[in-house]
Design a protein around this motif. Structure first.
Motif, PDB file in Angstrom:
ATOM      1  N   GLN A 117       0.840  -1.194   0.000  1.00  0.00           N
ATOM      2  CA  GLN A 117       0.000   0.000   0.000  1.00  0.00           C
ATOM      3  C   GLN A 117       0.875   1.244   0.000  1.00  0.00           C
ATOM      4  O   GLN A 117       1.961   1.255   0.583  1.00  0.00           O
ATOM      5  N   HIS A 118       0.383   2.297  -0.607  1.00  0.00           N
ATOM      6  CA  HIS A 118       1.102   3.575  -0.587  1.00  0.00           C
ATOM      7  C   HIS A 118       0.167   4.693  -1.014  1.00  0.00           C
ATOM      8  O   HIS A 118      -0.990   4.471  -1.379  1.00  0.00           O
ATOM      9  N   ARG A 119       0.705   5.911  -0.992  1.00  0.00           N
ATOM     10  CA  ARG A 119      -0.091   7.082  -1.353  1.00  0.00           C
ATOM     11  C   ARG A 119       0.169   7.505  -2.797  1.00  0.00           C
ATOM     12  O   ARG A 119       1.269   7.348  -3.309  1.00  0.00           O
ATOM     13  N   ILE A 140      -4.738  13.493  -2.522  1.00  0.00           N
ATOM     14  CA  ILE A 140      -3.941  12.317  -2.146  1.00  0.00           C
ATOM     15  C   ILE A 140      -4.893  11.169  -1.828  1.00  0.00           C
ATOM     16  O   ILE A 140      -5.842  11.334  -1.065  1.00  0.00           O
ATOM     17  N   ILE A 141      -4.640  10.022  -2.454  1.00  0.00           N
ATOM     18  CA  ILE A 141      -5.413   8.826  -2.153  1.00  0.00           C
ATOM     19  C   ILE A 141      -4.473   7.717  -1.693  1.00  0.00           C
ATOM     20  O   ILE A 141      -3.281   7.745  -1.983  1.00  0.00           O
ATOM     21  N   TYR A 142      -5.025   6.766  -0.979  1.00  0.00           N
ATOM     22  CA  TYR A 142      -4.284   5.583  -0.552  1.00  0.00           C
ATOM     23  C   TYR A 142      -4.734   4.411  -1.427  1.00  0.00           C
ATOM     24  O   TYR A 142      -5.936   4.232  -1.658  1.00  0.00           O
ATOM     25  N   ILE A 143      -3.778   3.637  -1.905  1.00  0.00           N
ATOM     26  CA  ILE A 143      -4.130   2.493  -2.738  1.00  0.00           C
ATOM     27  C   ILE A 143      -3.460   1.228  -2.207  1.00  0.00           C
ATOM     28  O   ILE A 143      -2.426   1.287  -1.533  1.00  0.00           O
ATOM     29  N   CYS A 144      -4.075   0.097  -2.528  1.00  0.00           N
ATOM     30  CA  CYS A 144      -3.474  -1.213  -2.281  1.00  0.00           C
ATOM     31  C   CYS A 144      -3.233  -1.842  -3.644  1.00  0.00           C
ATOM     32  O   CYS A 144      -4.172  -2.027  -4.426  1.00  0.00           O
TER      33      CYS A 144
END
Length: 451
Positions: free
Chosen positions: A78-80, A88-92
């Motif tokens: 996971q990261h931004r 800014i979103i967080y994704i997996c």
């Protein structure tokens, strides 16, 4: 089918992608373009596009995890991501590898999930305490009902997913018989306490058989024990990520603090009441102080009353009250120094970067005197950039060329030197630089502006 699949991807905030290793381009679904805020008609998704959107603090972490794709058959992390509009979103990101007959990775394909909401969400305050079958069966929590002899009398669908044990295999069984390892775990201790003390308990525990973190609430009654299990694996992963981010932030803050203390410029800060809140060692040296405690917490204008009627006072107040960057060069008589100050406003007050430019000012004055005393032009060359500084009026009088802002690149001058003289000029100049000569002489033919 494709419409339903697309709807499922959209509702689940999922996107897919495929990458042939020998190509820069990455094949990606429309959902990925939408997730990253990219216009598909203007952007072609590629490794460069992806890396450019990774939040700068996450770059090293992302590159490290990408390298694991070549070692593992499947990997996720996971990261931004910083979208073009600044959001800014967080994704997996999950990927698996395709290998050729030589076990060489030739393709990666996988999915991306927007987990921003789960990252930002707070855990729910509590869980339902009633034992109504219609509620617990459709809830997101696993639910187990035990009688006073630890026999399982209810086992919902969610608990099947968490434990990988079917309802028909569990009903009528003693819970410690189907989970013998749990009898030596915190589950047994907490459940015993709940029944013996008639007291509700709540705790968090890891299930090693299914690799799931759970939040467990157990409520005693006359009939036995009602147990709610909530899968909190995602939350635990996020907490770990936040912990790592906090560690990274603390390290960054410490490095910044050390940098400010050890930098060659003087640096100090004031709050909005002009009280000095920080100054580094170089700043203390510039103002000829002996100890920081002489200034920390003190009013700037009380420490330097002579500055109240100076240009520094005006520039500082303008930066604070107009919330704008400021820059000033001026002579400060109490210190007998020329000072260059850059001023940066922020929510807490002002930050100042200060340099003692007394030697530079003395040198400039010397150059100005030489220029006035001679019919020639005085020039200065910056070796790193090739920038030449020369009085524009002197240049025009001497060779007829107009120069902007009293400077030009070295190549401009070299182009005007006679070809037969150019090599000797270059050699003499190089020799003088390499041997750190105080003085050297060049005589050559030069093409003036009039030809």
């Amino acid at each position: 089918y494709e419409q339903r699949l697309a709807r499922a991807y959209r509702l689940g905030k999922l996107a897919w992608w495929e990458w042939n290793i020998n190509e820069e381009h990455i094949e990606a679904s429309d959902e990925l373009y939408q997730m990253f805020g990219l216009d598909k008609t203007l952007h072609q998704f590629s490794t460069g596009t992806y890396l450019s959107l990774v939040q700068p603090d996450d770059q090293a972490y992302v590159l490290e995890n990408i390298s694991l794709f070549w070692q593992l058959p499947q990997h996720q992390f996971q990261h931004r991501v910083v979208k073009p509009n600044g959001d800014i979103i967080y994704i997996c990101l999950i990927a698996e590898t395709i290998r050729d007959e030589n076990n060489k990775v030739i393709q990666l394909h996988g999915t991306v999930k927007d987990i921003t909401e789960s990252v930002k969400a707070t855990s729910k305050a509590g869980q339902a305490q009633q034992r109504l079958e219609s509620i617990v069966e459709n809830s997101g929590d696993g639910f187990i009902a035990l009688d006073s002899n630890w026999t399982i009398v209810y086992w919902n669908q969610k608990i099947e997913q968490i434990t990988h044990i079917k309802k028909e295999e569990a009903l009528g069984q003693v819970v410690w018989d189907i989970h013998p390892e749990a009898k030596s775990s915190v589950f047994y201790r907490y459940f015993q306490h709940a029944l013996s003390e008639n007291q509700a308990v709540q705790f968090e525990e890891f299930l090693p058989n299914t690799n799931v973190w759970t939040n467990v609430s157990a409520f005693p009654s006359a009939d036995g024990l009602s147990v709610f299990l909530k899968d909190i694996t995602d939350r635990k992963l996020i907490e770990e990520e936040r912990r790592l981010m906090d560690v990274s932030l603390q390290k960054t803050t410490k490095n910044l603090f050390n940098t400010l203390h050890n930098m060659s410029d003087g640096f100090f800060t004031v709050d909005k009441n002009w009280n000095i809140t920080f100054l580094n060692d170089k700043m203390l040296s510039i103002i000829s102080g002996t100890h920081k405690n002489e200034f920390l917490g003190k009013n700037l204008w009380h420490c330097f009353p002579e500055a109240v009627s100076s240009s520094f006072y005006t520039a500082y107040h303008k930066a604070l009250y107009e919330n704008c960057f400021g820059s000033i060069e001026d002579y400060y008589p109490p210190l007998n120094k020329w000072l260059e100050v850059n001023i940066y406003p922020d929510d807490n007050g002002l930050s100042f970067f200060m340099r003692d430019i007394t030697e530079r000012k003395q040198y400039e004055k010397k150059l100005e005197f030489i220029a006035k005393a001679t019919s020639g032009a005085v020039w200065e060359l910056e070796l790193a950039t090739g920038k030449v500084t020369m009085d524009g009026e002197k240049c025009r009088q001497l060779v007829g060329y107009e120069i902007k802002d009293n400077c030009f690149h070295r190549s401009f001058w070299l182009e005007k030197i006679h070809p037969d003289d150019l090599q000797a000029v270059e050699e003499n100049t190089t020799y003088a630089i390499q041997h750190n000569l105080d003085f050297y002489f060049n005589e050559y033919r030069f093409k003036k502006a009039d030809g």
